[in-house]
Design a protein around this motif. Structure first.
Motif, PDB file in Angstrom:
ATOM      1  N   ASP A 165       0.810  -0.881  -0.126  1.00  0.00           N
ATOM      2  CA  ASP A 165      -0.482   0.081   0.009  1.00  0.00           C
ATOM      3  C   ASP A 165       0.901   1.459  -0.079  1.00  0.00           C
ATOM      4  OD1 ASP A 165      -2.332  -1.686  -0.096  1.00  0.00           O
ATOM      5  OD2 ASP A 165      -2.209  -1.458   2.111  1.00  0.00           O
ATOM      6  N   ILE A 166       0.867   1.865  -0.755  1.00  0.00           N
ATOM      7  CA  ILE A 166       1.257   3.467  -0.643  1.00  0.00           C
ATOM      8  C   ILE A 166       0.614   4.529   0.756  1.00  0.00           C
ATOM      9  CG2 ILE A 166       1.783   5.392  -1.839  1.00  0.00           C
ATOM     10  CD1 ILE A 166       0.490   4.441  -4.143  1.00  0.00           C
ATOM     11  N   LYS A 167       1.733   4.783   0.837  1.00  0.00           N
ATOM     12  CA  LYS A 167       1.803   5.479   2.519  1.00  0.00           C
ATOM     13  C   LYS A 167       2.150   7.071   1.952  1.00  0.00           C
ATOM     14  CE  LYS A 167       3.637   1.480   5.086  1.00  0.00           C
ATOM     15  NZ  LYS A 167       4.690   1.156   5.880  1.00  0.00           N
TER      16      LYS A 167
ATOM     17  N   ARG B 254      -1.078  15.946   6.775  1.00  0.00           N
ATOM     18  CA  ARG B 254      -0.262  16.740   6.066  1.00  0.00           C
ATOM     19  C   ARG B 254       0.956  17.455   7.523  1.00  0.00           C
ATOM     20  NH1 ARG B 254      -4.801  22.547   5.494  1.00  0.00           N
ATOM     21  NH2 ARG B 254      -2.953  24.250   5.848  1.00  0.00           N
ATOM     22  N   HIS B 255       0.846  17.075   8.645  1.00  0.00           N
ATOM     23  CA  HIS B 255       1.795  18.112   9.493  1.00  0.00           C
ATOM     24  C   HIS B 255       2.758  17.165   9.791  1.00  0.00           C
ATOM     25  CE1 HIS B 255       0.985  13.949  11.854  1.00  0.00           C
ATOM     26  NE2 HIS B 255       2.143  13.622  11.904  1.00  0.00           N
ATOM     27  N   GLU B 256       2.642  16.146   8.298  1.00  0.00           N
ATOM     28  CA  GLU B 256       4.161  15.375   8.559  1.00  0.00           C
ATOM     29  C   GLU B 256       5.161  16.479   7.168  1.00  0.00           C
ATOM     30  OE1 GLU B 256       4.236  10.572   9.200  1.00  0.00           O
ATOM     31  OE2 GLU B 256       2.743  11.569   8.315  1.00  0.00           O
TER      32      GLU B 256
END
Length: 208
Positions: A93-95, A99-101
């Motif tokens: 799965d694409i991770k 937003r905070h990252e």
């Protein structure tokens, strides 16, 4: 034979690599031999080389494409590959960043490549990629004239191809517009002004 002008240079280069590997062994065989059982044997041979199912499928798909094209051109009565099954591919799965990252990363990059540093353009690349999502080649192909509508939009109409070391059309062969927020606009205009770029020069010239 796949026509060079109908595929990307990168894909054509990969096809040539597959030809150079498989043609000496299979090129002189009769097309009718390429039935599903025979292709399954080729799968096993390729897997024995520790290749991934995805890589093996790509190689076998080229063989199928050649035979299917020959059938459409009526060079052979039918493609013997009918019924062939691809290997099951295991895809992770694409991770995606939260937003905070993304914001934390951009703050770090902005401090590392602070305003006034020669490599500030690296931060601008990160900012562009995270905010608007263009492909890498499209970023390297960006020019000042592509910043349109008073800096609110970026026109994507070319990409830099590392294989041919030149520009070509985008993947979809059509231009598109992506948003440009005020922060990104400021960064791009700063590069253009600082480097004294003409409208038809690439903004990120380090890709040349």
């Amino acid at each position: 034979m796949i026509q060079k002008d109908r595929v990307s240079p990168g894909y054509y280069k990969r096809i040539k690599g597959v030809f150079s590997e498989l043609f000496p062994k299979y090129g002189n065989l009769s097309p009718k031999l390429f039935h599903p059982g025979f292709l399954t044997n080729i799968q096993s041979e390729q897997l024995a080389k520790s290749l991934t199912p995805t890589t093996v499928n790509r190689k076998l798909e080229i063989i199928r494409a050649i035979l299917n094209f020959s059938e459409r051109q009526r060079r052979i009565p039918y493609s013997p590959t009918r019924g062939y099954r691809k290997l099951k591919e295991i895809r992770e799965d694409i991770k995606h960043w939260e937003r905070h990252e993304a914001e934390d990363f951009l703050r770090f990059a902005s401090k590392k490549y602070f305003i006034g540093r020669p490599k500030r353009w690296i931060y601008a690349v990160y900012l562009l990629a995270i905010n608007a999502g263009p492909r890498a080649g499209e970023i390297w192909g960006l020019q000042p004239r592509d910043i349109v509508q008073d800096g609110e939009l970026i026109l994507i109409q070319r990409q830099f191809d590392n294989v041919i070391r030149d520009f070509r059309t985008t993947k979809g062969k059509t231009s598109r517009r992506i948003p440009c927020n005020p922060v990104l606009k400021e960064e791009l205009l700063r590069i253009i002004e600082t480097d004294g770029l003409r409208s038809d020069q690439t903004i990120f010239r380090r890709a040349d």
